[in-house]
Write a protein that holds these residues in place. Structure first.
Motif, PDB file in Angstrom:
ATOM      1  N   ASP A  80       0.842  -1.201   0.000  1.00 51.63           N
ATOM      2  CA  ASP A  80       0.000   0.000   0.000  1.00 51.63           C
ATOM      3  C   ASP A  80       0.879   1.253   0.000  1.00 51.63           C
ATOM      4  O   ASP A  80       1.400   1.655   1.040  1.00 51.63           O
ATOM      5  N   VAL A  81       1.039   1.855  -1.186  1.00 50.82           N
ATOM      6  CA  VAL A  81       1.948   2.999  -1.328  1.00 50.82           C
ATOM      7  C   VAL A  81       1.287   4.212  -1.978  1.00 50.82           C
ATOM      8  O   VAL A  81       1.966   5.161  -2.369  1.00 50.82           O
ATOM      9  N   THR A  82      -0.034   4.196  -2.084  1.00 50.77           N
ATOM     10  CA  THR A  82      -0.719   5.302  -2.757  1.00 50.77           C
ATOM     11  C   THR A  82      -0.476   6.655  -2.093  1.00 50.77           C
ATOM     12  O   THR A  82      -0.166   7.626  -2.790  1.00 50.77           O
ATOM     13  N   PRO A  83      -0.592   6.791  -0.764  1.00 51.42           N
ATOM     14  CA  PRO A  83      -0.345   8.107  -0.162  1.00 51.42           C
ATOM     15  C   PRO A  83       1.085   8.610  -0.399  1.00 51.42           C
ATOM     16  O   PRO A  83       1.287   9.804  -0.641  1.00 51.42           O
ATOM     17  N   GLU A  84       2.052   7.706  -0.361  1.00 51.96           N
ATOM     18  CA  GLU A  84       3.447   8.112  -0.596  1.00 51.96           C
ATOM     19  C   GLU A  84       3.637   8.596  -2.031  1.00 51.96           C
ATOM     20  O   GLU A  84       4.309   9.602  -2.278  1.00 51.96           O
ATOM     21  N   ALA A  85       3.033   7.883  -2.988  1.00 50.02           N
ATOM     22  CA  ALA A  85       3.134   8.291  -4.395  1.00 50.02           C
ATOM     23  C   ALA A  85       2.413   9.619  -4.622  1.00 50.02           C
ATOM     24  O   ALA A  85       2.890  10.486  -5.354  1.00 50.02           O
ATOM     25  N   THR A  86       1.280   9.791  -3.966  1.00 53.59           N
ATOM     26  CA  THR A  86       0.534  11.050  -4.085  1.00 53.59           C
ATOM     27  C   THR A  86       1.359  12.207  -3.542  1.00 53.59           C
ATOM     28  O   THR A  86       1.468  13.261  -4.179  1.00 53.59           O
ATOM     29  N   GLN A  87       1.946  12.015  -2.384  1.00 50.53           N
ATOM     30  CA  GLN A  87       2.763  13.084  -1.789  1.00 50.53           C
ATOM     31  C   GLN A  87       3.965  13.416  -2.679  1.00 50.53           C
ATOM     32  O   GLN A  87       4.321  14.583  -2.830  1.00 50.53           O
ATOM     33  N   ALA A  88       4.553  12.402  -3.295  1.00 53.41           N
ATOM     34  CA  ALA A  88       5.716  12.628  -4.165  1.00 53.41           C
ATOM     35  C   ALA A  88       5.371  13.472  -5.382  1.00 53.41           C
ATOM     36  O   ALA A  88       6.200  14.236  -5.872  1.00 53.41           O
ATOM     37  N   LYS A  92       1.298  20.601  -3.110  1.00 55.59           N
ATOM     38  CA  LYS A  92       0.783  20.903  -1.767  1.00 55.59           C
ATOM     39  C   LYS A  92      -0.085  19.751  -1.311  1.00 55.59           C
ATOM     40  O   LYS A  92      -0.813  19.167  -2.103  1.00 55.59           O
ATOM     41  N   MET A  93      -0.030  19.473  -0.012  1.00 57.08           N
ATOM     42  CA  MET A  93      -0.893  18.443   0.568  1.00 57.08           C
ATOM     43  C   MET A  93      -2.037  19.120   1.313  1.00 57.08           C
ATOM     44  O   MET A  93      -1.881  20.231   1.828  1.00 57.08           O
ATOM     45  N   SER A 118      -5.257  10.486   1.772  1.00 59.52           N
ATOM     46  CA  SER A 118      -4.732  11.840   1.785  1.00 59.52           C
ATOM     47  C   SER A 118      -5.252  12.559   0.544  1.00 59.52           C
ATOM     48  O   SER A 118      -5.973  11.984  -0.264  1.00 59.52           O
ATOM     49  N   ALA A 119      -4.878  13.805   0.412  1.00 54.47           N
ATOM     50  CA  ALA A 119      -5.251  14.590  -0.767  1.00 54.47           C
ATOM     51  C   ALA A 119      -4.184  15.651  -0.979  1.00 54.47           C
ATOM     52  O   ALA A 119      -3.491  16.053  -0.035  1.00 54.47           O
ATOM     53  N   GLY A 123      -0.432  21.077  -9.760  1.00 58.61           N
ATOM     54  CA  GLY A 123      -0.849  22.063 -10.753  1.00 58.61           C
ATOM     55  C   GLY A 123      -2.272  22.511 -10.483  1.00 58.61           C
ATOM     56  O   GLY A 123      -2.576  23.016  -9.418  1.00 58.61           O
ATOM     57  N   ARG A 124      -3.161  22.276 -11.454  1.00 58.23           N
ATOM     58  CA  ARG A 124      -4.586  22.634 -11.310  1.00 58.23           C
ATOM     59  C   ARG A 124      -5.464  21.408 -11.073  1.00 58.23           C
ATOM     60  O   ARG A 124      -6.656  21.436 -11.365  1.00 58.23           O
ATOM     61  N   SER A 125      -4.850  20.346 -10.565  1.00 58.22           N
ATOM     62  CA  SER A 125      -5.578  19.105 -10.298  1.00 58.22           C
ATOM     63  C   SER A 125      -5.637  18.842  -8.798  1.00 58.22           C
ATOM     64  O   SER A 125      -4.625  18.928  -8.115  1.00 58.22           O
ATOM     65  N   LEU A 126      -6.821  18.497  -8.325  1.00 54.34           N
ATOM     66  CA  LEU A 126      -7.008  18.051  -6.955  1.00 54.34           C
ATOM     67  C   LEU A 126      -6.983  16.529  -6.970  1.00 54.34           C
ATOM     68  O   LEU A 126      -7.773  15.907  -7.682  1.00 54.34           O
ATOM     69  N   ILE A 127      -6.059  15.946  -6.210  1.00 55.89           N
ATOM     70  CA  ILE A 127      -5.912  14.492  -6.139  1.00 55.89           C
ATOM     71  C   ILE A 127      -6.403  14.034  -4.772  1.00 55.89           C
ATOM     72  O   ILE A 127      -5.962  14.556  -3.748  1.00 55.89           O
ATOM     73  N   ILE A 128      -7.301  13.055  -4.768  1.00 52.72           N
ATOM     74  CA  ILE A 128      -7.867  12.537  -3.526  1.00 52.72           C
ATOM     75  C   ILE A 128      -7.729  11.029  -3.502  1.00 52.72           C
ATOM     76  O   ILE A 128      -8.151  10.341  -4.429  1.00 52.72           O
ATOM     77  N   ASN A 129      -7.125  10.514  -2.428  1.00 52.42           N
ATOM     78  CA  ASN A 129      -7.000   9.068  -2.234  1.00 52.42           C
ATOM     79  C   ASN A 129      -8.218   8.550  -1.493  1.00 52.42           C
ATOM     80  O   ASN A 129      -8.547   9.035  -0.416  1.00 52.42           O
TER      81      ASN A 129
END
Length: 175
Positions: A80-88, A92-93, A118-119, A123-129
């Motif tokens: 389970d590495v999705t939050p780490e990849a998202t943060q990378a 901004k978090m 996490s989220a 850029g102009r994209s909001l990423i939500i896990n």
């Protein structure tokens, strides 16, 4: 037009062991919440850190998605590495999204404290896990969605019109 990326992270679903239901659930929920014309970009990949980063960057930088939802890979297991990849990948978090999702999930199951949703913004994209369980996805999207359209406004994404009959959102009153 609102561009929405859905990135499903599952070793088993991506190898054909079972059919993905979580990505389908995200699309169904957002289709009911958002009035705008929408285009969905769907990817199903294994839980691979570098591949997750590559796909998140592609959806944000190339497709220019306003919203990107991931599902799966948010637990404590080694893969389970999705939050780490998202943060990378994020500039901004936004920890409040994960905090609210965990708080809401605790009303249903005590194991919600194991979740690491996490989220963040790229850029102009909001990423939500989101979690990988379809039932948990609905329980998590519902409490956070009221803040999503305004967040997308603030980062310069598409103006999201909510379906008032289904869900309310918050935007500050104009002076």
């Amino acid at each position: 037009m609102v561009k929405i990326g859905i990135l499903v992270l599952s070793d088993r679903a991506s190898s054909g062991v079972y059919e993905d239901k979580s990505g389908v659930e995200i699309e169904k929920i957002l289709d009911s919440y958002i009035k705008n014309e929408k285009s969905f970009y769907y990817e199903l990949i294994p839980d691979e850190y570098d591949l997750i980063i590559e796909k998140l960057a592609y959806l944000a930088d190339e497709i220019k998605c306003d919203l990107i939802f991931t599902t799966g890979g948010t637990g404590p297991a080694l893969r389970d590495v999705t939050p780490e990849a998202t943060q990378a990948v994020c500039d901004k978090m936004l920890p409040g999204f994960g905090e609210l999702m965990r708080a809401k999930s605790l009303e249903y199951v005590p194991t919600a404290i194991l979740s690491r949703q996490s989220a963040g913004i790229k850029g102009r994209s909001l990423i939500i896990n989101l979690p990988g369980n379809p039932k948990a996805i609905r329980e998590c999207i519902e409490p956070i969605f009221p803040a999503i359209p305004y967040c997308v406004d603030l980062i310069g994404g598409a103006y999201i019109e909510n379906n008032e009959e289904v869900i309310s959102v918050f935007r500050p009153k104009k002076k």
